[in-house]
Scaffold this active site. Structure first.
Site, PDB file in Angstrom:
ATOM      1  N   GLU A 145       0.852  -1.195   0.000  1.00 28.44           N
ATOM      2  CA  GLU A 145       0.000   0.000   0.000  1.00 28.44           C
ATOM      3  C   GLU A 145       0.888   1.245   0.000  1.00 28.44           C
ATOM      4  O   GLU A 145       1.938   1.272   0.651  1.00 28.44           O
ATOM      5  CB  GLU A 145      -0.894   0.018   1.249  1.00 28.44           C
ATOM      6  CG  GLU A 145      -2.112  -0.846   1.159  1.00 28.44           C
ATOM      7  CD  GLU A 145      -3.027  -0.653   2.364  1.00 28.44           C
ATOM      8  OE1 GLU A 145      -2.820   0.298   3.137  1.00 28.44           O
ATOM      9  OE2 GLU A 145      -3.936  -1.490   2.523  1.00 28.44           O
TER      10      GLU A 145
ATOM     11  N   GLN B 284      -5.849   2.530 -24.588  1.00 22.89           N
ATOM     12  CA  GLN B 284      -7.207   1.984 -24.429  1.00 22.89           C
ATOM     13  C   GLN B 284      -8.198   3.151 -24.453  1.00 22.89           C
ATOM     14  O   GLN B 284      -8.851   3.465 -23.464  1.00 22.89           O
ATOM     15  CB  GLN B 284      -7.299   1.196 -23.125  1.00 22.89           C
ATOM     16  CG  GLN B 284      -6.342   0.000 -23.083  1.00 22.89           C
ATOM     17  CD  GLN B 284      -6.421  -0.754 -21.775  1.00 22.89           C
ATOM     18  OE1 GLN B 284      -7.505  -1.062 -21.291  1.00 22.89           O
ATOM     19  NE2 GLN B 284      -5.272  -1.054 -21.186  1.00 22.89           N
TER      20      GLN B 284
ATOM     21  N   ASP C 233       2.357   4.048 -39.241  1.00 22.27           N
ATOM     22  CA  ASP C 233       1.024   3.493 -39.481  1.00 22.27           C
ATOM     23  C   ASP C 233       0.084   4.616 -39.903  1.00 22.27           C
ATOM     24  O   ASP C 233       0.407   5.799 -39.782  1.00 22.27           O
ATOM     25  CB  ASP C 233       0.474   2.753 -38.251  1.00 22.27           C
ATOM     26  CG  ASP C 233       0.508   3.620 -36.992  1.00 22.27           C
ATOM     27  OD1 ASP C 233       0.185   4.816 -37.084  1.00 22.27           O
ATOM     28  OD2 ASP C 233       0.867   3.096 -35.929  1.00 22.27           O
TER      29      ASP C 233
ATOM     30  N   LYS D 217       0.373  -0.927 -42.039  1.00 20.14           N
ATOM     31  CA  LYS D 217       0.558  -2.219 -41.380  1.00 20.14           C
ATOM     32  C   LYS D 217      -0.789  -2.846 -41.047  1.00 20.14           C
ATOM     33  O   LYS D 217      -1.744  -2.161 -40.724  1.00 20.14           O
ATOM     34  CB  LYS D 217       1.413  -2.072 -40.112  1.00 20.14           C
ATOM     35  CG  LYS D 217       0.767  -1.266 -38.989  1.00 20.14           C
ATOM     36  CD  LYS D 217       1.704  -1.140 -37.807  1.00 20.14           C
ATOM     37  CE  LYS D 217       1.040  -0.333 -36.685  1.00 20.14           C
ATOM     38  NZ  LYS D 217       1.953  -0.052 -35.591  1.00 20.14           N
TER      39      LYS D 217
ATOM     40  N   THR E 278       7.750  -2.357 -27.616  1.00 21.97           N
ATOM     41  CA  THR E 278       8.684  -3.477 -27.794  1.00 21.97           C
ATOM     42  C   THR E 278       9.593  -3.276 -29.006  1.00 21.97           C
ATOM     43  O   THR E 278      10.494  -4.074 -29.243  1.00 21.97           O
ATOM     44  CB  THR E 278       7.916  -4.797 -27.976  1.00 21.97           C
ATOM     45  OG1 THR E 278       7.066  -4.677 -29.120  1.00 21.97           O
ATOM     46  CG2 THR E 278       7.074  -5.113 -26.751  1.00 21.97           C
ATOM     47  N   ALA E 279       9.346  -2.214 -29.785  1.00 20.78           N
ATOM     48  CA  ALA E 279      10.157  -1.823 -30.951  1.00 20.78           C
ATOM     49  C   ALA E 279      10.028  -2.771 -32.135  1.00 20.78           C
ATOM     50  O   ALA E 279      10.746  -2.624 -33.121  1.00 20.78           O
ATOM     51  CB  ALA E 279      11.641  -1.668 -30.570  1.00 20.78           C
ATOM     52  N   GLY E 280       9.092  -3.715 -32.067  1.00 21.13           N
ATOM     53  CA  GLY E 280       8.920  -4.654 -33.172  1.00 21.13           C
ATOM     54  C   GLY E 280       8.476  -3.963 -34.450  1.00 21.13           C
ATOM     55  O   GLY E 280       9.082  -4.147 -35.520  1.00 21.13           O
TER      56      GLY E 280
END
Length: 338
Positions: free
Chosen positions: A48, A106, A181, A204, A235-237
Site C-alpha cells: 500500500e 485503451q 502506421d 501495417k 517493444t520496438a517490433g
C-alpha cells in the site's frame, strides 16, 4: 496575478530525475530556488502506498510531476494519493504534470466487451482533486475530451523539428518523414510541414496486439534519409520492421524520433541489432541504464519545455505559444544550434 510567490512542485517516484531537472530550469528562469516539496512517498509491507507532505501547502499552486509509466498501476496510485494528500492539506490548485499518460492506448472499444480504460483513469484523476492536467503527446488526442477539467497537451514535434534541422543540416532536401502506421499520419504530417519535407506512410495490418502481419510502403523512399516519427516505442517490433522495409524499398538510411521510450522486453536488443542508424527518444519516461548505454539511442530532455509550460500555467499565460519555433528556441537556449 498569482497569489503565491512561486509555484510549488512535488514529485512521485516515477521519474525523479526529470522532476529535479524541471525544478532546476524553473529556478533558473525565476532567479529564485524552486525545489521539490519535501515529502515521503513509501510503501507498507503489503505494498500500500503512503504519502506525507512535510511542507505547508495551504493556499499554494501545486504541480505534481508523475508520469504513469511502468509500473503503471503503482505510479497512477501514487499520483492519486499525492493529490488527495494535497487536497486535504488545503492546496489552492492541483495540476498533474503527467509527461507520459499511461492507459492512453485503451481510448475506445476496439471490440465487444472491452473497457475504455483511458476514460476510467481520467475519472479517477478528476475525483482525486486534480484541477488541471499537463501532458505530452497523448496517444489519442480525443482523450482530452475524457476530462471535464483543462488539459494542456504539449507536442514533441516542435522539439524534434529543431533537432532534425540541426542533425541533418545540409541534407534536408533528402529527408523524408515516415509515419509507421495510418493512425499516426496527422502527427507525421505536422512534423513534415514544420521542416518542409515530404511524407511517406507504412501501412501495417495487425493480426493481434503486438504482432504485425503485413507491411507496405506508401510513397517513394528511394535514396531518401527516412525519419520514422511515432508517439511511443514499446517493444520496438513495428519500428524495426518498418525500418527494414524502408531499406528494402531503397532508403539511404533510416532514423527514428519517438516521444515516449516505453522500451519493454526485447526493445533495446531489437533497436541495437536493427538497421536504424539512430533513434531519438525524450525523457518523459525515465530511461533505464540499458537504454542510456545503447549507442544508437539518443535522449532529448523535456525539462525546458515542461518548466516553461508550468510557469505559463502559473502566470495564466499561453501554453500553446510553446508550439511555435520562435518561442521554443530560446527555451532550449541554443541546444540545437548548428
Amino acid at each position: 496575478m498569482p497569489s503565491t510567490s512561486q509555484p510549488k512542485l512535488i514529485s512521485g517516484n516515477a521519474n525523479m530525475p526529470l522532476a529535479k531537472a524541471i525544478a532546476r530550469r524553473m529556478s533558473m528562469h525565476r532567479g529564485v530556488d524552486v525545489g521539490l516539496c519535501d515529502a515521503r512517498i513509501e510503501r507498507f509491507n503489503d505494498q500500500e502506498i503512503f504519502v506525507e507532505v512535510y511542507e505547508n501547502v495551504r493556499g499554494e499552486d501545486m504541480f505534481i510531476i508523475q508520469p504513469t509509466s511502468n509500473p503503471a498501476n503503482d505510479n497512477l496510485m501514487e499520483l492519486l494519493i499525492m493529490s488527495d494528500a494535497l487536497r486535504r492539506s488545503s492546496a489552492k490548485r492541483i495540476t498533474a504534470v503527467i509527461p507520459y499518460f499511461g492507459y492512453a492506448r485503451q481510448d475506445r472499444r476496439s471490440k465487444a466487451r472491452t473497457p475504455i480504460s483511458a476514460k476510467l483513469v481520467a475519472n479517477m484523476i478528476v475525483e482525486a482533486g486534480i484541477e488541471r492536467v499537463l501532458t505530452m503527446d497523448l496517444h489519442a488526442a480525443q482523450i482530452q475530451g475524457f476530462f471535464d477539467i483543462p488539459v494542456d497537451n504539449l507536442y514533441a514535434s516542435p522539439i524534434f523539428a529543431l533537432d532534425i534541422m540541426t542533425q541533418f543540416k545540409g541534407t534536408m532536401d533528402d529527408v523524408m518523414i515516415v509515419s509507421p502506421d495510418v493512425g499516426g499520419v496527422a502527427r507525421a504530417r505536422e512534423l513534415a510541414k514544420r521542416i518542409e519535407a515530404p511524407l511517406s506512410i507504412v501501412d501495417k495490418r495487425r493480426e493481434k496486439a503486438g504482432e504485425v502481419a503485413e507491411m507496405t510502403v506508401i510513397g517513394d523512399v528511394s535514396d531518401k534519409i527516412c525519419i520514422i516519427v511515432d508517439d511511443m516505442c514499446d517493444t520496438a517490433g513495428t519500428m524495426c520492421k518498418a525500418a527494414q522495409l524502408l531499406i528494402d524499398n531503397g532508403a539511404r538510411e533510416v532514423h527514428a524520433y519517438t516521444t515516449h521510450g516505453v522500451m519493454s522486453g526485447p526493445a533495446v536488443e531489437r533497436i541495437t541489432n536493427s538497421v536504424l542508424k539512430s533513434m531519438v527518444i525524450t525523457d518523459t519516461i525515465q530511461p533505464t541504464e540499458a537504454v542510456k548505454a545503447t549507442p544508437n539511442i539518443r535522449i532529448i530532455p523535456t525539462a525546458p519545455v515542461f518548466a516553461q509550460a508550468i510557469l505559463n500555467i502559473w502566470n495564466g499565460t499561453s501554453v500553446s505559444s510553446l508550439f511555435e519555433t520562435p518561442t521554443l528556441e530560446p527555451v532550449y537556449e541554443g541546444q540545437f544550434a548548428g
